[in-house]
Scaffold this motif. Structure first.
Motif, PDB file in Angstrom:
ATOM      1  N   GLN A   1      -6.450  -9.347 -12.366  1.00 37.37           N
ATOM      2  CA  GLN A   1      -6.122 -10.642 -11.844  1.00 37.37           C
ATOM      3  C   GLN A   1      -7.394 -11.355 -11.281  1.00 37.37           C
ATOM      4  O   GLN A   1      -7.246 -12.238 -10.748  1.00 37.37           O
ATOM      5  CB  GLN A   1      -5.081 -10.321 -10.886  1.00 37.37           C
ATOM      6  N   GLY A   2      -8.615 -10.753 -11.630  1.00 33.85           N
ATOM      7  CA  GLY A   2      -9.804 -11.213 -11.211  1.00 33.85           C
ATOM      8  C   GLY A   2     -10.372 -10.846  -9.845  1.00 33.85           C
ATOM      9  O   GLY A   2      -9.516 -10.168  -8.968  1.00 33.85           O
ATOM     10  N   TRP A   3     -11.897 -11.178  -9.538  1.00 31.37           N
ATOM     11  CA  TRP A   3     -12.131 -10.479  -8.407  1.00 31.37           C
ATOM     12  C   TRP A   3     -11.650 -10.771  -6.875  1.00 31.37           C
ATOM     13  O   TRP A   3     -11.436 -10.225  -6.100  1.00 31.37           O
ATOM     14  CB  TRP A   3     -13.785 -10.364  -8.381  1.00 31.37           C
ATOM     15  N   LYS A   4     -11.339 -12.185  -6.933  1.00 36.08           N
ATOM     16  CA  LYS A   4     -10.736 -12.732  -5.699  1.00 36.08           C
ATOM     17  C   LYS A   4      -9.203 -12.091  -5.272  1.00 36.08           C
ATOM     18  O   LYS A   4      -8.943 -11.754  -4.266  1.00 36.08           O
ATOM     19  CB  LYS A   4     -10.869 -14.242  -5.802  1.00 36.08           C
ATOM     20  N   ASN A   5      -8.652 -12.152  -6.573  1.00 38.55           N
ATOM     21  CA  ASN A   5      -7.312 -11.314  -6.014  1.00 38.55           C
ATOM     22  C   ASN A   5      -7.388  -9.803  -5.841  1.00 38.55           C
ATOM     23  O   ASN A   5      -6.779  -9.366  -5.058  1.00 38.55           O
ATOM     24  CB  ASN A   5      -6.181 -11.775  -7.430  1.00 38.55           C
ATOM     25  N   THR A   6      -8.630  -9.133  -6.486  1.00 36.56           N
ATOM     26  CA  THR A   6      -8.776  -7.894  -6.293  1.00 36.56           C
ATOM     27  C   THR A   6      -8.859  -7.876  -4.669  1.00 36.56           C
ATOM     28  O   THR A   6      -8.416  -6.746  -4.128  1.00 36.56           O
ATOM     29  CB  THR A   6     -10.000  -7.379  -7.105  1.00 36.56           C
ATOM     30  N   ILE A   7      -9.635  -8.508  -3.963  1.00 36.53           N
ATOM     31  CA  ILE A   7      -9.966  -8.361  -2.564  1.00 36.53           C
ATOM     32  C   ILE A   7      -8.795  -8.920  -1.893  1.00 36.53           C
ATOM     33  O   ILE A   7      -8.444  -7.765  -0.944  1.00 36.53           O
ATOM     34  CB  ILE A   7     -11.025  -9.495  -2.398  1.00 36.53           C
ATOM     35  N   VAL A   8      -7.901  -9.589  -2.306  1.00 44.37           N
ATOM     36  CA  VAL A   8      -6.785  -9.685  -1.589  1.00 44.37           C
ATOM     37  C   VAL A   8      -5.696  -8.718  -1.574  1.00 44.37           C
ATOM     38  O   VAL A   8      -5.231  -8.225  -0.618  1.00 44.37           O
ATOM     39  CB  VAL A   8      -5.749 -11.222  -1.969  1.00 44.37           C
ATOM     40  N   ILE A   9      -5.583  -8.275  -2.657  1.00 42.90           N
ATOM     41  CA  ILE A   9      -4.633  -6.840  -2.813  1.00 42.90           C
ATOM     42  C   ILE A   9      -5.284  -5.631  -2.183  1.00 42.90           C
ATOM     43  O   ILE A   9      -4.552  -5.039  -1.612  1.00 42.90           O
ATOM     44  CB  ILE A   9      -4.478  -6.619  -4.387  1.00 42.90           C
ATOM     45  N   SER A  10      -6.712  -5.717  -2.071  1.00 42.68           N
ATOM     46  CA  SER A  10      -7.237  -4.500  -1.203  1.00 42.68           C
ATOM     47  C   SER A  10      -6.816  -4.705   0.290  1.00 42.68           C
ATOM     48  O   SER A  10      -6.557  -3.543   0.844  1.00 42.68           O
ATOM     49  CB  SER A  10      -8.634  -4.635  -1.437  1.00 42.68           C
ATOM     50  N   VAL A  11      -6.780  -5.925   0.642  1.00 41.83           N
ATOM     51  CA  VAL A  11      -6.320  -6.092   1.863  1.00 41.83           C
ATOM     52  C   VAL A  11      -4.690  -5.748   2.076  1.00 41.83           C
ATOM     53  O   VAL A  11      -4.312  -5.017   3.248  1.00 41.83           O
ATOM     54  CB  VAL A  11      -6.270  -7.722   2.336  1.00 41.83           C
ATOM     55  N   PHE A  12      -4.039  -6.152   1.201  1.00 42.23           N
ATOM     56  CA  PHE A  12      -2.650  -5.723   1.071  1.00 42.23           C
ATOM     57  C   PHE A  12      -2.453  -4.260   1.206  1.00 42.23           C
ATOM     58  O   PHE A  12      -1.562  -3.815   1.939  1.00 42.23           O
ATOM     59  CB  PHE A  12      -1.799  -6.317  -0.158  1.00 42.23           C
ATOM     60  N   GLY A  13      -3.304  -3.528   0.156  1.00 40.16           N
ATOM     61  CA  GLY A  13      -3.138  -2.063   0.452  1.00 40.16           C
ATOM     62  C   GLY A  13      -3.618  -1.585   1.754  1.00 40.16           C
ATOM     63  O   GLY A  13      -2.882  -0.395   2.102  1.00 40.16           O
ATOM     64  N   ILE A  14      -4.477  -2.059   2.491  1.00 36.99           N
ATOM     65  CA  ILE A  14      -4.902  -1.551   3.761  1.00 36.99           C
ATOM     66  C   ILE A  14      -3.763  -1.774   4.587  1.00 36.99           C
ATOM     67  O   ILE A  14      -3.595  -0.848   5.568  1.00 36.99           O
ATOM     68  CB  ILE A  14      -6.228  -2.281   4.192  1.00 36.99           C
ATOM     69  N   LEU A  15      -3.011  -3.218   4.628  1.00 35.16           N
ATOM     70  CA  LEU A  15      -1.851  -3.127   5.581  1.00 35.16           C
ATOM     71  C   LEU A  15      -0.925  -2.051   5.425  1.00 35.16           C
ATOM     72  O   LEU A  15      -0.148  -1.726   6.155  1.00 35.16           O
ATOM     73  CB  LEU A  15      -1.362  -4.677   5.105  1.00 35.16           C
ATOM     74  N   PHE A  16      -0.595  -1.879   4.053  1.00 33.61           N
ATOM     75  CA  PHE A  16       0.410  -0.965   3.837  1.00 33.61           C
ATOM     76  C   PHE A  16       0.108   0.447   4.104  1.00 33.61           C
ATOM     77  O   PHE A  16       0.935   1.380   4.676  1.00 33.61           O
ATOM     78  CB  PHE A  16       0.608  -1.035   2.095  1.00 33.61           C
ATOM     79  N   GLY A  17      -1.400   0.827   3.875  1.00 36.08           N
ATOM     80  CA  GLY A  17      -1.704   2.202   4.360  1.00 36.08           C
ATOM     81  C   GLY A  17      -1.655   2.236   5.948  1.00 36.08           C
ATOM     82  O   GLY A  17      -1.246   3.445   6.422  1.00 36.08           O
ATOM     83  N   SER A  18      -1.884   1.170   6.482  1.00 29.56           N
ATOM     84  CA  SER A  18      -1.635   1.163   8.101  1.00 29.56           C
ATOM     85  C   SER A  18      -0.189   1.161   8.618  1.00 29.56           C
ATOM     86  O   SER A  18       0.130   2.018   9.475  1.00 29.56           O
ATOM     87  CB  SER A  18      -2.278  -0.248   8.779  1.00 29.56           C
ATOM     88  N   LEU A  19       0.595   0.638   7.667  1.00 28.91           N
ATOM     89  CA  LEU A  19       1.994   0.790   7.942  1.00 28.91           C
ATOM     90  C   LEU A  19       2.475   2.352   7.782  1.00 28.91           C
ATOM     91  O   LEU A  19       3.356   2.879   8.566  1.00 28.91           O
ATOM     92  CB  LEU A  19       2.807  -0.081   7.125  1.00 28.91           C
ATOM     93  N   ALA A  20       2.096   2.978   6.636  1.00 33.36           N
ATOM     94  CA  ALA A  20       2.343   4.320   6.303  1.00 33.36           C
ATOM     95  C   ALA A  20       2.025   5.196   7.688  1.00 33.36           C
ATOM     96  O   ALA A  20       2.723   6.340   7.800  1.00 33.36           O
ATOM     97  CB  ALA A  20       2.062   4.844   5.026  1.00 33.36           C
ATOM     98  N   VAL A  21       0.841   4.903   7.954  1.00 36.65           N
ATOM     99  CA  VAL A  21       0.288   5.712   9.255  1.00 36.65           C
ATOM    100  C   VAL A  21       1.168   5.700  10.552  1.00 36.65           C
ATOM    101  O   VAL A  21       1.562   6.550  10.960  1.00 36.65           O
ATOM    102  CB  VAL A  21      -1.221   5.382   9.674  1.00 36.65           C
ATOM    103  N   TRP A  22       1.866   4.347  10.600  1.00 37.91           N
ATOM    104  CA  TRP A  22       2.535   4.226  11.681  1.00 37.91           C
ATOM    105  C   TRP A  22       3.756   4.789  11.513  1.00 37.91           C
ATOM    106  O   TRP A  22       4.429   5.651  12.391  1.00 37.91           O
ATOM    107  CB  TRP A  22       2.652   2.606  12.116  1.00 37.91           C
ATOM    108  N   ARG A  23       4.510   4.407  10.670  1.00 40.28           N
ATOM    109  CA  ARG A  23       5.847   5.164  10.495  1.00 40.28           C
ATOM    110  C   ARG A  23       6.143   6.259  10.079  1.00 40.28           C
ATOM    111  O   ARG A  23       7.034   6.800   9.931  1.00 40.28           O
ATOM    112  CB  ARG A  23       6.376   4.120   9.317  1.00 40.28           C
ATOM    113  N   LYS A  24       4.936   7.013   9.409  1.00 37.75           N
ATOM    114  CA  LYS A  24       5.082   8.260   8.885  1.00 37.75           C
ATOM    115  C   LYS A  24       5.763   8.443   7.653  1.00 37.75           C
ATOM    116  O   LYS A  24       6.248   9.699   7.357  1.00 37.75           O
ATOM    117  CB  LYS A  24       5.192   9.322  10.133  1.00 37.75           C
ATOM    118  N   ASN A  25       5.931   7.524   6.998  1.00 35.19           N
ATOM    119  CA  ASN A  25       7.107   7.621   5.717  1.00 35.19           C
ATOM    120  C   ASN A  25       6.729   6.350   4.919  1.00 35.19           C
ATOM    121  O   ASN A  25       6.184   5.394   5.558  1.00 35.19           O
ATOM    122  CB  ASN A  25       8.474   7.964   6.047  1.00 35.19           C
TER     123      ASN A  25
END
Length: 251
Positions: free
Chosen positions: A203-227
Motif C-alpha cells: 500500500q506504499g510507505w506512508k500507509n505502511t507507517i499508518v498500519i504500523s501504528v494500528f499494529g501497535i494500538l492492537f498490540g497494546s490492546l492485547a496486553v491490556w485485555r490478555k486475549n
C-alpha cells in the motif's frame, strides 16, 4: 537449600523461556515469510499498474478484485496455520494464540463495550497520522474495493478472516515470541507493529507507517485485555467499514 531453589539453579532456562510459544527456528521462518511479503509489496508498488489521473495509480483493475480477495484469504489462513504448527509442536493450541474464547454473555457485552470506543480511537489516530504524513502518491487499492453484492459478501468474509488470522499471527504469535526473545513487552509491541505494517507494504510507505501504528494500538490492546477477542472484533469491523460500509454511509 529448598527443592524449588535447586530446580531454579539446575534449570534456569525454564524461567527464561517460559513465555516462548514456538521454537526460534520457527520464528525465523515467520520472519522469512514476512520478508517475502515485503518483497512482493515492493514489487506491487513499482511494477506497471493501472494509471489514474490524480495519483500514483491503482494496484490492479477492478476485474481482479474477487481473485485477489480469495488469494488474500488463503494467505491469511496459511499464515495462521503456520503459527499454529509452531505452537502445537511445543504443546500449545489455538487458545495459546487467542488467549481464550468467550465463556459468558457478560464477557461478550464487556468486550463489545470496549470495542466501540477503541475503534473510534483507532479511526481518529489513523486519520491524524494520515494528516501528518500528507497525501500519498503510492498506488492504491481503491479499484479493488467491493461494488457488487457478491464482492461485498466476499469482502466481509475476507475482513473476518483478516481479523481472526492476522490478530492471532501478529498479536497472538509474533508479539509473544518477541517478548520471550527480548524480555520487554514494550519492545515486543513496537516490534510486531512494525512488522505488521511492513507486511502491508504493497500500500506504499506512508500507509505502511499508518498500519504500523494500528499494529501497535492492537498490540497494546492485547496486553491490556490478555486475549484477542476485542482485537478480532475491531480488526474485522474496521476492514468492513473501511472497505465498504463507510463508503455507503457517507456516500
Amino acid at each position: 537449600m529448598l527443592a524449588s531453589e535447586e530446580l531454579v539453579m539446575a534449570r534456569p532456562e525454564t524461567i527464561q523461556d517460559s513465555k516462548q510459544i514456538a521454537s526460534w527456528g520457527h520464528l525465523a521462518g515467520f520472519m522469512a515469510i514476512m520478508c517475502g511479503m515485503v518483497a512482493m509489496g515492493f514489487y506491487a508498488q513499482h511494477a506497471a499498474g493501472t494509471a489514474s489521473a490524480g495519483g500514483g495509480g491503482q494496484l490492479a483493475s477492478h476485474g481482479s478484485a474477487i481473485p485477489i480477495y480469495l488469494v488474500a484469504a488463503v494467505m491469511d489462513w496459511a499464515l495462521l496455520y503456520y503459527c499454529w504448527v509452531g505452537v502445537h509442536h511445543r504443546g500449545g493450541n489455538l487458545e495459546t494464540l487467542s488467549g481464550g474464547r468467550w465463556t459468558t454473555w457478560k464477557s461478550v457485552v464487556v468486550d463489545l463495550a470496549i470495542a466501540l470506543p477503541f475503534w473510534v480511537l483507532w479511526e481518529g489516530i489513523g486519520w491524524g497520522v494520515h494528516w501528518l504524513l500528507g497525501p500519498s502518491n503510492a498506488k492504491t487499492v481503491a479499484s479493488l474495493l467491493p461494488r457488487s453484492p457478491l464482492e461485498i459478501l466476499i469482502w466481509i468474509g475476507v475482513s473476518i478472516t483478516a481479523g481472526v488470522c492476522e490478530e492471532m499471527a501478529f498479536r497472538g504469535y509474533l508479539q509473544k515470541q518477541f517478548e520471550a526473545l527480548g524480555g520487554r513487552m514494550v519492545v515486543a509491541v513496537l516490534g510486531q507493529g512494525v512488522v505488521f505494517g511492513l507486511a502491508h507494504s504493497y500500500q506504499g510507505w506512508k500507509n505502511t507507517i499508518v498500519i504500523s501504528v494500528f499494529g501497535i494500538l492492537f498490540g497494546s490492546l492485547a496486553v491490556w485485555r490478555k486475549n484477542l477477542r476485542v482485537n478480532i472484533v475491531v480488526h474485522a469491523w474496521a476492514d468492513v467499514w473501511g472497505g465498504w460500509l463507510g463508503n455507503v454511509v457517507f456516500k
